[in-house]
Each structure stands twice: as structure tokens, then as C-alpha cells.
Design an enzyme around this catalytic site. Structure first.
Site, short mmCIF file in Angstrom:
data_model
loop_
_atom_site.label_atom_id
_atom_site.label_comp_id
_atom_site.label_asym_id
_atom_site.label_seq_id
_atom_site.Cartn_x
_atom_site.Cartn_y
_atom_site.Cartn_z
N ASP A 1 21.43 16.45 59.25
CA ASP A 1 21.31 15.00 59.10
C ASP A 1 21.54 14.38 60.49
OD1 ASP A 1 21.83 12.13 58.27
OD2 ASP A 1 21.67 13.06 56.29
N TYR B 1 6.88 2.49 53.80
CA TYR B 1 7.43 3.47 52.86
C TYR B 1 6.34 4.01 51.94
CZ TYR B 1 10.80 5.66 49.71
OH TYR B 1 11.52 6.56 48.97
N THR C 1 21.25 6.23 45.18
CA THR C 1 21.55 6.80 46.48
C THR C 1 21.86 5.66 47.46
OG1 THR C 1 19.27 6.65 47.29
CG2 THR C 1 19.85 8.63 46.02
#
Length: 323
Positions: free
Chosen positions: A109, A226, A261
Site C-alpha cells: 500500500d 472512476y 470501506t
């Protein structure tokens, strides 16, 4: 768990007569002895079948129960998995799931704090895991990450390319932000597969799962970058599956819907409660999904249990796109 047969039950079943005490088999007509034998044989066969089926069910339940003796894992010993975007959400859940199912995991990450937390959580649970900070939109980082996996474990069996960002934009959006979204969500997947496939081609096998989205299948306003990037992920997934299937490499995409999330929790101008309320009416299951819901699908797609599945975009959205 209760034993299959208690000692007393086992003993009494052995002592039980084949026929009730009141029946004198010897007194039955001789002409019916063959009929009785065939009938009784069928009864015994049926009883044995039922007993065997019950025992197998109990054994299988025991094997598949977490913490049971001989827990069946999705991955054999020596399996190596790479998870990007592992610092939170779906990536962290998938990292834990890979480790739980027997794989050695390299977690990555760009958020070093979140990554460290994921690796610490795994090690505290007794799992083998390494962390490597990388920005998946930068080719050098991606190349170094894959090289790190191979240097650490000598191979790469499963890759879950999960790093992604989501920026809401108006019609007069900043082109730099659009480019950044495409760089991480689309170019990042392309770069990841480029270097992962080099290793998998050499070892003649592997699995890749790319995180797309239901927005790669449908669309919503205000998110041009997106939506475009996730459509691209599905396209690249199908292309790679076609190109590398004969080399024993499977490539699939996962398409999460509304999952709780950090991407959802940090949406500007929208409260988390409002998202929950929307999910109750917009999904067939009436709720937000969890990272673990998606992680389980990723594990299945990555395992040999999905050996005939490639080039697919698996939807995990609680029925959001079913309408």
C-alpha cells in the site's frame, strides 16, 4: 463437538439382533428364504449407505470448521500471494483471508501507516506476512514490488490488484485529478499485470484478480474518471485472460458494489448513515457489503476451486445491479 458414536451406542448397536426376538427365522417357509435374503440385503445396503453418508458429512464439517483438526485450506503449502491496496478495507480483508487459507502474503500500500497495521495484525494472529510500500501508479514501484516478492519467496502464485482511488468531479473537473484516477485504477492494474505475468509465464501458472467495480458495468454521475477506469479494468482483465489462458494463468475481475470501506466512509458531503439508508433500498439484500464479503470471492477466484473460471467479472453487490 460430540463424537460420531459414543462408546455405549457402539456397543449396543453390535449387540442388537438382526431380527426382533419374537421372529423365528428358522420357522419361515424355505421357499421364502431367497426373498428374505434379498430384501434384507437391500435394507442393509440402504442402511450402510445412509450411515456412510452421515459419517462423511460429519467428517467434512469437522475438516472445514475453523480451528478443527486438519483444517482444509484453499491454498497448498508454499503458495505465495501479493495483495496491493492492503492498508485498509477490501485489501486488508483479502490479505488476512489469503493468510488464513494457507498462503504466504506480501501486502502493499502507499499508506505506510495502514500497511504497517495490516502486517502487524497478521503477525499477531500467527500468519506469515511481509509489507512493501508502493504507489501502484508508478512503474518503478510496481516493478520493485514484484521483484521483492520473488526475492523473498522465489515465486508468485496469486496476485490481487486492489489499489484504487475515487475522486468525485463536476463537468469542469480538474484534468490532473482525472489523470490521477486513471493512473492508479487503470494504469496501475496494467503495470501490475505486466510484471506479475512475467513471473507467472516463467513458472507456467498463476492467478490474478483485479478489483473493478459495478461502476465498470453501469455508471453514475459525477465520477467520470472512476467509471472510465473501472470499465478499463474489466477490458484488460478479459484481454489478459484470453492471451494467457493456454499458459495456465487465470485472470478475473471482482466488481464490488456498495461496500463499507474508507472510500465510502470519506465521501464528501454524504454521511455514512445516508449510505446505509440508501443500501437498504437499493440492494436486494438491504445492506452495505463488508470487505470480508468481497475477500471471500477473491479467495475462491484465486484458488484451484475456480479452475475453469477466467475472463469473468464477478459481481459482489448484494443485488444492486440485479434490477
Amino acid at each position: 463437538m460430540r463424537p460420531v458414536l459414543e462408546e455405549g451406542e457402539h456397543q449396543s448397536s453390535l449387540e442388537m439382533p438382526l431380527y426382533p426376538p419374537s421372529v423365528n427365522v428358522a420357522q419361515r417357509p424355505i421357499t421364502r428364504s431367497h426373498e428374505l435374503t434379498a430384501e434384507r440385503s437391500a435394507q442393509i445396503d440402504e442402511g450402510f449407505f445412509r450411515l456412510t453418508t452421515s459419517l462423511l458429512s460429519i467428517i467434512n464439517m469437522r475438516i472445514l470448521t475453523e480451528g478443527g483438526v486438519g483444517v482444509a485450506k484453499f491454498f497448498p503449502a508454499g503458495t505465495v500471494a501479493l495483495v496491493s491496496g492492503a492498508g485498509s478495507g477490501i485489501g486488508r480483508a483479502a490479505t488476512i483471508a489469503f493468510a488464513r487459507e494457507g498462503a504466504a502474503v506480501v501486502a502493499s500500500d502507499r499508506d505506510e501507516s495502514g500497511l504497517a497495521q495490516t502486517v502487524t495484525t497478521l503477525r499477531e494472529q500467527g500468519y506469515e506476512a511481509l509489507g512493501y510500500a508502493a504507489d501502484m501508479g508508478r512503474e518503478e514501484d510496481v516493478r520493485n514490488l514484484v521483484n521483492f516478492v520473488v526475492a523473498s519467496y522465489g515465486r508468485l502464485d496469486c496476485a490481487f490488484n486492489n489499489a484504487g482511488i475515487n475522486i468525485e468531479l463536476d463537468s469542469d473537473y480538474d484534468i490532473a485529478e482525472f489523470d490521477r484516477t486513471m493512473a492508479v485504477n487503470s494504469r496501475g492494474v496494467f503495470l501490475s499485470m505486466k510484471y506479475e505475468l512475467e513471473i507467472m509465464r516463467e513458472q507456467r501458472g498463476g492467478t490474478i484478480v483485479n478489483t473493478a467495480s459495478v461502476m465498470g458495468i453501469v455508471a453514475i454521475p459525477r465520477q467520470p474518471g472512476y467509471v472510465a477506469s473501472k470499465h478499463a479494468v474489466i477490458g484488460m482483465t478479459k484481454q489478459a485472460a484470453l492471451q494467457y489462458g493456454r499458459r495456465n494463468i487465470r485472470v478475473n475481475a471482482i466488481c464490488p458494489g456498495m461496500i463499507e470501506t474508507p472510500l465510502i466512509q470519506r465521501r464528501p458531503g454524504i454521511s455514512l448513515q445516508a449510505v446505509h439508508d440508501h443500501a437498504r433500498t437499493a440492494t436486494a439484500l438491504g445492506r452495505l457489503g463488508t470487505p470480508e464479503d468481497v475477500a471471500e470471492a477473491v479467495i475462491w477466484l484465486s484458488s484451484s476451486r475456480a479452475n475453469y473460471v477466467t475472463g469473468t467479472a464477478m459481481i459482489v453487490d448484494g443485488g444492486f445491479t440485479a434490477a
